[in-house]
Design a protein around this motif. Structure first.
Motif, short mmCIF file in Angstrom:
data_model
loop_
_atom_site.label_atom_id
_atom_site.label_comp_id
_atom_site.label_asym_id
_atom_site.label_seq_id
_atom_site.Cartn_x
_atom_site.Cartn_y
_atom_site.Cartn_z
N ARG A 1 42.12 15.53 20.25
CA ARG A 1 40.80 15.06 20.66
C ARG A 1 40.67 13.59 20.25
NH1 ARG A 1 36.58 20.11 19.68
NH2 ARG A 1 37.73 21.57 21.02
N HIS A 2 41.56 12.80 20.81
CA HIS A 2 41.77 11.45 20.28
C HIS A 2 40.69 10.47 20.70
CE1 HIS A 2 44.48 9.30 17.76
NE2 HIS A 2 44.58 8.29 18.60
N SER A 3 40.10 10.68 21.85
CA SER A 3 39.04 9.77 22.30
C SER A 3 37.86 9.78 21.34
CB SER A 3 38.56 10.16 23.70
OG SER A 3 39.53 9.83 24.66
N ASP A 4 37.45 10.96 20.92
CA ASP A 4 36.30 11.03 20.01
C ASP A 4 36.65 10.47 18.64
OD1 ASP A 4 33.55 11.76 19.87
OD2 ASP A 4 34.08 13.42 18.54
N HIS A 5 37.92 10.61 18.26
CA HIS A 5 38.33 10.02 16.99
C HIS A 5 38.17 8.50 17.02
CE1 HIS A 5 40.57 8.90 13.45
NE2 HIS A 5 41.41 8.22 14.19
N HIS A 6 38.53 7.87 18.12
CA HIS A 6 38.37 6.42 18.20
C HIS A 6 36.91 6.02 18.37
CE1 HIS A 6 42.28 4.41 18.04
NE2 HIS A 6 42.77 5.58 18.43
N PHE A 7 36.12 6.90 18.92
CA PHE A 7 34.68 6.63 19.05
C PHE A 7 33.99 6.74 17.70
CE2 PHE A 7 30.35 8.30 20.14
CZ PHE A 7 29.85 7.10 20.63
N HIS B 1 42.84 0.55 14.96
CA HIS B 1 41.49 0.86 15.42
C HIS B 1 40.75 -0.36 15.95
CE1 HIS B 1 40.45 5.12 14.80
NE2 HIS B 1 41.46 5.11 13.96
N LEU B 2 41.12 -1.53 15.48
CA LEU B 2 40.48 -2.75 15.96
C LEU B 2 41.06 -3.20 17.29
CD1 LEU B 2 38.51 -5.11 15.38
CD2 LEU B 2 40.40 -6.24 14.16
N HIS B 3 42.38 -3.07 17.43
CA HIS B 3 43.06 -3.66 18.59
C HIS B 3 43.65 -2.64 19.55
CE1 HIS B 3 42.57 -7.58 16.81
NE2 HIS B 3 43.25 -7.25 15.73
N VAL B 4 43.34 -1.35 19.39
CA VAL B 4 43.92 -0.34 20.26
C VAL B 4 43.76 -0.69 21.73
CG1 VAL B 4 41.81 1.07 20.30
CG2 VAL B 4 44.02 2.15 20.71
N ALA B 5 44.77 -0.37 22.51
CA ALA B 5 44.77 -0.59 23.97
C ALA B 5 44.68 -2.07 24.32
CB ALA B 5 43.65 0.20 24.64
N THR B 6 45.21 -2.93 23.46
CA THR B 6 45.34 -4.36 23.75
C THR B 6 46.74 -4.79 23.33
OG1 THR B 6 44.72 -5.37 21.62
CG2 THR B 6 42.92 -4.60 23.06
N PRO B 7 47.21 -5.94 23.80
CA PRO B 7 48.53 -6.43 23.38
C PRO B 7 48.61 -6.73 21.89
CG PRO B 7 47.81 -7.54 25.39
CD PRO B 7 46.63 -6.78 24.87
#
Length: 369
Positions: A298-304, A160-166
């Motif tokens: 509904r994964h976008s809202d979960h990360h939000f 959750h902290l680093h999602v969508a990063t290397p």
């Protein structure tokens, strides 16, 4: 219709996971072709049900109190005893009878792994995000029952902290095949979870062996389940328990693979990245699969809103978040065929880049892409 009855009626479709249990019992009793029913049900029936039931963009009021979603939450609260009964009951059954061949036994526990992975880990994911000690404990028990306890640390404190990063081991890179991703995740996620927990202890002046290190709990729970499998079914029981755990982990990482494939956050320099936004997760609005996976798509809202309970998760349209062409059942199947998955997804990743980052022209990994 009373309010309580309305809530119950709306929640009942999310209990569809229980329909898998009779299929496993049938396979344990009959063997043979019936052992194919669980995978066929998950990967065959639900895509068809998605076509028949259509898309679902509706959602409950995000401010609905827990009392208003009791019937939704209840399925996640009862799932551990259901799954444990199925798993250990099956170990007892196959080791106390002789009507299933060795291959049939493995086939049966492949189906149980589908249950404990697609359903059990999904429910554990929901539970570990909550503040209730009971829910977090149930989540830990579900993860330990598939020998993947470190997922709690890795998911909450790394992903959750680093999602969508290397920096995130479980964000699939653009053009990365699932076999490569799977091997990398198995290697890196355990290490990143360990480093995170020992780092937290060091910052408090404590050593890795301190009793506050959750890895002691992880190890004790996993060891306890292995011991129980041995006491019930001997080494055969342990082997079959490990089979279902391996299948469950494979199921989990297939889902992780498709949830963020090729998506990246903009680097800001000095190792920092922009805040996570809805467009950093792939979404699907297929109704039946969202019933089965309690709105995991509904994964976008979960990360939000990571602690938002599954009935309250919102959906997004294409202007705010990227959409998968099919539901998770179809997409995880496609992920096992890398050329097919790239054909489906790479054009969508490139379109996503043009839509959300039109100013970026260099997407090489050296640029943080």
């Amino acid at each position: 219709m009373t309010s309580a009855l309305q809530h119950l009626t709306r929640a009942l479709p999310f209990w569809v996971s229980l329909t898998i249990v009779p299929l496993i019992i049938l396979g344990a009793v009959k063997g043979g072709w019936t052992l194919f029913l669980v995978p066929l049900y998950g990967w065959g029936c639900f895509p068809l049900l998605d076509r028949l039931t259509g898309l679902d963009r509706s959602s409950l009021d995000p401010e609905t109190p827990d009392s208003g979603i009791f019937w939704y939450r209840l399925i996640t609260l009862i799932w551990f005893p259901v799954q444990a009964t199925v798993t250990f009951g099956a170990i007892y059954w196959v080791t106390a009878t002789d009507h299933l061949s060795g291959i049939e036994q493995v086939g049966l526990f492949f189906g149980i792994g589908v249950l404990s992975g697609a359903i059990g880990i999904t429910y554990a994911h929901e539970l570990i995000h909550q503040r209730s000690k009971l829910e977090r404990t149930l989540g830990d028990l579900l993860l330990a029952s598939v020998l993947y306890s470190h997922f709690r640390t890795e998911h909450l404190l790394v992903h959750h902290l680093h999602v969508a990063t290397p920096k995130d081991p479980v964000t699939a890179r653009y053009n990365e095949s699932f076999p490569h991703f799977f091997a990398r995740v198995l290697r890196d996620s355990l290490a990143s979870a360990w480093e995170t927990e020992t780092g937290r202890l060091e910052r408090r002046g404590r050593q890795w062996w301190d009793s506050r290190n959750p890895f002691w709990v992880y190890g004790a729970l996993q060891g306890g389940f292995l011991l129980l499998a041995f006491l019930i079914g001997g080494w055969t029981g342990v082997g079959l328990f490990v089979v279902q755990a391996a299948v469950a982990i494979w199921q989990l990482e297939l889902v992780n693979y498709i949830e963020h494939y090729g998506l990246t956050r903009r680097p800001l320099g000095n190792g920092r990245y922009e805040h996570t936004k809805p467009h950093h997760s792939w979404n699907a609005t297929t109704r039946a699969t969202n019933w089965l996976l309690i709105n995991l798509q509904r994964h976008s809202d979960h990360h939000f809103k990571p602690d938002r309970r599954f009935p309250l998760l919102k959906t997004y349209d294409e202007s705010d978040a990227p959409q998968l062409p099919y539901g998770y059942a179809v997409m995880t199947t496609a992920a096992m065929i890398p050329p097919l998955f790239r054909r489906l997804m790479n054009p969508r990743v490139r379109a996503w880049r043009r839509q959300f980052y039109p100013d970026v022209t260099d997407w090489t990994p050296a640029k943080g892409a």
